[in-house]
Design a protein around this motif. Structure first.
Motif, PDB file in Angstrom:
ATOM      1  N   VAL A  44      21.835  38.903  61.915  1.00 41.13           N
ATOM      2  CA  VAL A  44      21.254  39.748  60.872  1.00 41.13           C
ATOM      3  C   VAL A  44      22.026  41.063  60.871  1.00 41.13           C
ATOM      4  O   VAL A  44      21.982  41.825  61.843  1.00 41.13           O
ATOM      5  N   PHE A  45      22.737  41.322  59.772  1.00 42.67           N
ATOM      6  CA  PHE A  45      23.536  42.531  59.683  1.00 42.67           C
ATOM      7  C   PHE A  45      22.665  43.767  59.465  1.00 42.67           C
ATOM      8  O   PHE A  45      21.495  43.670  59.069  1.00 42.67           O
ATOM      9  N   GLN A  46      23.273  44.925  59.678  1.00 45.01           N
ATOM     10  CA  GLN A  46      22.597  46.183  59.367  1.00 45.01           C
ATOM     11  C   GLN A  46      22.328  46.239  57.864  1.00 45.01           C
ATOM     12  O   GLN A  46      23.158  45.838  57.066  1.00 45.01           O
ATOM     13  N   TYR A  47      21.165  46.725  57.474  1.00 44.15           N
ATOM     14  CA  TYR A  47      20.713  46.759  56.080  1.00 44.15           C
ATOM     15  C   TYR A  47      20.849  45.381  55.419  1.00 44.15           C
ATOM     16  O   TYR A  47      21.489  45.233  54.374  1.00 44.15           O
ATOM     17  N   PRO A  48      20.249  44.348  55.995  1.00 36.30           N
ATOM     18  CA  PRO A  48      20.390  42.993  55.447  1.00 36.30           C
ATOM     19  C   PRO A  48      19.756  42.836  54.067  1.00 36.30           C
ATOM     20  O   PRO A  48      20.083  41.895  53.338  1.00 36.30           O
ATOM     21  N   GLU A  49      18.867  43.760  53.703  1.00 34.07           N
ATOM     22  CA  GLU A  49      18.208  43.654  52.394  1.00 34.07           C
ATOM     23  C   GLU A  49      19.202  43.753  51.240  1.00 34.07           C
ATOM     24  O   GLU A  49      18.920  43.303  50.123  1.00 34.07           O
ATOM     25  N   TYR A  50      20.372  44.334  51.492  1.00 34.91           N
ATOM     26  CA  TYR A  50      21.387  44.427  50.442  1.00 34.91           C
ATOM     27  C   TYR A  50      22.008  43.061  50.129  1.00 34.91           C
ATOM     28  O   TYR A  50      22.751  42.925  49.168  1.00 34.91           O
ATOM     29  N   GLN A  51      21.710  42.072  50.966  1.00 34.80           N
ATOM     30  CA  GLN A  51      22.255  40.731  50.750  1.00 34.80           C
ATOM     31  C   GLN A  51      21.246  39.789  50.090  1.00 34.80           C
ATOM     32  O   GLN A  51      21.528  38.601  49.929  1.00 34.80           O
ATOM     33  N   LEU A  52      20.083  40.288  49.722  1.00 33.62           N
ATOM     34  CA  LEU A  52      19.106  39.457  49.001  1.00 33.62           C
ATOM     35  C   LEU A  52      19.611  39.218  47.588  1.00 33.62           C
ATOM     36  O   LEU A  52      20.028  40.151  46.904  1.00 33.62           O
ATOM     37  N   PHE A  53      19.548  37.973  47.143  1.00 32.89           N
ATOM     38  CA  PHE A  53      20.128  37.688  45.822  1.00 32.89           C
ATOM     39  C   PHE A  53      19.385  36.615  45.024  1.00 32.89           C
ATOM     40  O   PHE A  53      19.632  36.445  43.824  1.00 32.89           O
ATOM     41  N   GLU A  54      18.473  35.884  45.664  1.00 35.50           N
ATOM     42  CA  GLU A  54      17.767  34.827  44.945  1.00 35.50           C
ATOM     43  C   GLU A  54      16.708  35.419  44.017  1.00 35.50           C
ATOM     44  O   GLU A  54      16.349  36.595  44.117  1.00 35.50           O
ATOM     45  N   GLU A  55      16.176  34.580  43.131  1.00 34.42           N
ATOM     46  CA  GLU A  55      15.213  35.057  42.141  1.00 34.42           C
ATOM     47  C   GLU A  55      13.843  35.331  42.742  1.00 34.42           C
ATOM     48  O   GLU A  55      13.097  36.160  42.224  1.00 34.42           O
ATOM     49  N   THR A  56      13.504  34.617  43.816  1.00 36.39           N
ATOM     50  CA  THR A  56      12.193  34.807  44.436  1.00 36.39           C
ATOM     51  C   THR A  56      12.337  34.999  45.945  1.00 36.39           C
ATOM     52  O   THR A  56      13.350  34.631  46.547  1.00 36.39           O
ATOM     53  N   VAL A  57      11.294  35.550  46.524  1.00 36.37           N
ATOM     54  CA  VAL A  57      11.249  35.725  47.981  1.00 36.37           C
ATOM     55  C   VAL A  57      11.338  34.364  48.669  1.00 36.37           C
ATOM     56  O   VAL A  57      12.082  34.198  49.645  1.00 36.37           O
ATOM     57  N   PHE A  58      10.594  33.387  48.167  1.00 38.68           N
ATOM     58  CA  PHE A  58      10.613  32.054  48.773  1.00 38.68           C
ATOM     59  C   PHE A  58      12.023  31.483  48.772  1.00 38.68           C
ATOM     60  O   PHE A  58      12.506  30.970  49.798  1.00 38.68           O
ATOM     61  N   ARG A  78      13.493  44.193  54.181  1.00 39.42           N
ATOM     62  CA  ARG A  78      14.077  43.976  55.512  1.00 39.42           C
ATOM     63  C   ARG A  78      13.445  42.753  56.175  1.00 39.42           C
ATOM     64  O   ARG A  78      14.138  41.927  56.771  1.00 39.42           O
ATOM     65  N   ARG A  79      12.123  42.638  56.074  1.00 37.08           N
ATOM     66  CA  ARG A  79      11.438  41.504  56.699  1.00 37.08           C
ATOM     67  C   ARG A  79      11.829  40.179  56.044  1.00 37.08           C
ATOM     68  O   ARG A  79      11.987  39.163  56.728  1.00 37.08           O
ATOM     69  N   VAL A  80      11.976  40.184  54.720  1.00 33.93           N
ATOM     70  CA  VAL A  80      12.403  38.964  54.018  1.00 33.93           C
ATOM     71  C   VAL A  80      13.796  38.548  54.480  1.00 33.93           C
ATOM     72  O   VAL A  80      14.062  37.359  54.731  1.00 33.93           O
ATOM     73  N   ALA A  81      14.699  39.508  54.610  1.00 37.93           N
ATOM     74  CA  ALA A  81      16.066  39.203  55.037  1.00 37.93           C
ATOM     75  C   ALA A  81      16.083  38.619  56.448  1.00 37.93           C
ATOM     76  O   ALA A  81      16.810  37.652  56.728  1.00 37.93           O
ATOM     77  N   ILE A  82      15.285  39.185  57.340  1.00 37.28           N
ATOM     78  CA  ILE A  82      15.210  38.664  58.704  1.00 37.28           C
ATOM     79  C   ILE A  82      14.586  37.275  58.706  1.00 37.28           C
ATOM     80  O   ILE A  82      15.031  36.379  59.437  1.00 37.28           O
TER      81      ILE A  82
END
Length: 286
Positions: free
Chosen positions: A89-103, A151-155
């Motif tokens: 898990v990289f630093q600031y992993p939330e910047y890598q979120l890209f899908e349409e939904t959390v699921f 952040r929690r979603v990315a982790i």
């Protein structure tokens, strides 16, 4: 669970050019299954370069990384396999979120592993539970969430792959104190329930003191210290000399020693500090 072994690892960026830089040099160590390890070091010390070798994201200039005794760069299949077993898990992993939904974002890794739909659903719910993502958020866009939720979603997306080794680079960077505490508690819960090895790169010395069982300190590409929190934080002046902070309790204990109070060297938690001060003043402890 997996055991990581690093043998004489060296990594040089832009080798044989005017911009050549040795980032890691001659590092050898073993991280046994289930251990909770903190990686400490000032900016540029080599710790982030080091962790990128542990799941084959970077290839050593020389030396080897072994997972359960097998060279992770033995062949293409080995490099692919280690990325499933060692989650990074990289630093600031939330910047890598890209899908349409959390699921869908949490499910991305397991889906790429070719896992059946029913098991993907199970893994997503399990990972979300570990990190405190409520299932009511599954249908929402990750971009609509707060910073801590992202952040929690990315982790969770990495945990859903069920790695035997989970590596996190500054997982609480940029979060408020409450968010930091929640993230760290969630990671601890994952480790306790899964038995995974956890490696955390951190500048938060109080978290390192409170949670880890082993600390590895990097300095200019080398391992400067490797031991328990008690062993490492009993050398506070050396830590400060290489550009690191020390836990708050350690800092207070140093100041009290300078004022003549007889306190032991290995103080790194508030409880230890309180008990040591009581003993020094002849007050009973409980």
């Amino acid at each position: 669970m997996s055991v990581l072994t690093v043998e004489e690892l060296c990594h040089t960026y832009s080798a044989h050019t005017p911009f050549e830089k040795v980032a890691v040099e001659g590092v050898s160590l073993t991280i046994p299954a289930g251990q909770f390890v903190g990686l400490l070091g000032h900016t540029g010390s080599g710790k982030s370069t080091f962790i990128q070798h542990l799941n084959a994201l970077l290839q050593p200039t020389s030396g080897r990384v072994l997972l359960d005794g097998e060279d992770i760069h033995k062949d293409k299949a080995s490099r692919r396999d280690v990325k499933r077993k060692v989650g990074l898990v990289f630093q600031y992993p939330e910047y890598q979120l890209f899908e349409e939904t959390v699921f869908a974002d949490i499910a991305f890794g397991p889906k790429n592993m070719g896992i059946a739909k029913e098991e993907i659903d199970e893994r997503v719910r399990e990972a979300a539970g570990f990190v405190g993502v409520d299932e009511s958020l599954f249908a929402r866009s990750p971009l609509e969430l707060s910073g801590g939720q992202k952040r929690r979603v990315a982790i969770a997306g990495v945990i859903a792959m069920r790695p035997g080794v989970l590596i996190l680079d500054e997982p609480t960077a940029g979060l408020d104190p409450a968010g930091c505490r929640q993230i760290m508690d969630n990671i601890c819960r994952y480790r306790e329930q899964s038995g995974a090895t956890v490696i955390i790169v951190s500048h938060n010395m109080d978290d390192a003191a409170r949670l880890t069982e082993r600390l590895i300190v990097f300095d200019h590409g080398h391992v400067a210290m490797d031991g328990t929190p008690e062993e490492v934080f009993s050398r506070p002046k050396e830590l400060i000399n290489i550009g690191l902070a020390v836990p708050q309790a350690t800092s207070v204990a140093m100041a009290l020693r300078e004022r003549g109070m007889a306190l032991p060297e290995a103080i790194y938690t508030h409880r230890q500090l309180l008990e040591a001060v009581k003993r020094a003043k002849g007050v009973g402890t409980c």
